[in-house]
Design a protein around this motif. Structure first.
Motif, PDB file in Angstrom:
ATOM      1  N   THR A   2      18.839  42.786  14.106  1.00  0.00           N
ATOM      2  CA  THR A   2      18.714  43.462  15.495  1.00  0.00           C
ATOM      3  C   THR A   2      17.414  44.476  15.333  1.00  0.00           C
ATOM      4  N   GLY A  63      19.479  40.013  20.250  1.00  0.00           N
ATOM      5  CA  GLY A  63      18.945  40.612  18.897  1.00  0.00           C
ATOM      6  C   GLY A  63      18.202  41.806  19.195  1.00  0.00           C
ATOM      7  N   ARG A  65      18.361  45.892  20.863  1.00  0.00           N
ATOM      8  CA  ARG A  65      19.300  46.978  21.329  1.00  0.00           C
ATOM      9  C   ARG A  65      18.130  48.101  21.962  1.00  0.00           C
TER      10      ARG A  65
END
Length: 289
Positions: A2, A63, A65
């Motif tokens: 991420t 994937g 944030r």
């Protein structure tokens, strides 16, 4: 893995996306305000149910944030983590849309593995008006009804795309070499088909916030560009729009159509690969190298 984007990183991306989306939809929004129709461009909004406001929404994609985004936090299929970051909730999306995602993955993967076929010459649009007194668009036929029917009868029609084939006139259905159905879509769609390539926009829309904003707009822009060729090569006269015809009833027109079809196939295959990468993450499938 991420990626966390800070506000100074992601906010300019959102602003750039919104400006690009506004530019792409400006003509449609202006026409909508004056209730003006456009036989070429309205297709993207009517057939695909495209909403400018939805297209304008920027998503970082699966994937990624975002740090400090109250706006995204209130959108569907987003969740807030303990660290305060906000991101696309893939698990919830798959619970809600899993069957659709798996179908899109299977379809796009199948298309990407097939060779490009460029021998259809856009005759699907001609088959949609074959021996028909009333037509879908309020534009004159470039060759008239008899001339249009004659072009259809002189050519072999080989349409592989069900969502084009289903609009054939009853008299034209039996002239198609193939008889595509919804059930055979995964088996028949191929990367040279203009409508299969335009559908990249449809699939990007259905994948929603899983798709990064730039990819979403790339798919829309491709569909817009393809739609112009689709209509230039059709039996309709686009003189009122100032657009030249691609006269597929001639050798020169066929050559131009095939050349531009190959160019669009190359663009669509690149975007298709990016969409497959998104669906692969969502489904846990292995991305083909």
């Amino acid at each position: 893995m991420t990626t966390l984007l800070t506000r100074p990183e992601w906010h300019p991306l959102q602003e750039q996306h919104e400006a690009r989306a506004d530019a792409l939809t400006a003509g449609h929004r202006e026409r909508r305000a004056t209730h003006t129709k456009h036989a070429v461009e309205d297709f993207l909004y009517d057939y695909y149910s495209t909403r400018p406001a939805v297209l304008r929404r920027w998503h970082p994609g699966v994937g990624s944030r975002l740090d400090r985004s109250e706006q995204h936090e209130n959108w569907r299929w987003y969740s807030k983590a303990q660290d305060g970051s906000v991101g696309f909730d893939a698990d919830q999306f798959m619970r809600d849309r899993g069957d659709s995602v798996r179908f899109i993955h299977r379809l796009l993967t199948s298309i990407s593995e097939r060779p490009v076929f460029t021998g259809c010459f856009g005759l699907h649009e001609w088959a949609m008006v074959y021996r028909q007194g009333e037509h879908r668009h309020p534009l004159p036929l470039r060759l008239g009804q008899d001339g249009t029917d004659a072009v259809v009868e002189r050519h072999q029609i080989r349409c592989t795309h069900f969502d084009a084939f289903r609009f054939f006139t009853p008299e034209a259905v039996g002239l198609n070499k193939l008889q595509p159905t919804r059930d055979t879509q995964v088996d028949l769609d191929q990367p040279g088909c203009l409508h299969a390539s335009m559908d990249s926009h449809k699939w990007a829309t259905k994948l929603g916030p899983a798709v990064p904003g730039d990819l979403s707009l790339d798919c829309f822009e491709l569909a817009r560009d393809i739609r112009m060729l689709d209509m230039q090569a059709s039996p309709y006269d686009l003189t009122s729009y100032g657009e030249p015809a691609v006269k597929i009833e001639t050798p020169e027109g066929k050559a131009e159509y095939a050349r531009r079809q190959r160019e669009f196939a190359e663009r669509s295959q690149a975007l298709r690969a990016r969409l497959i990468a998104v669906t692969a993450v969502l489904t846990g499938a292995e991305v083909l190298s």
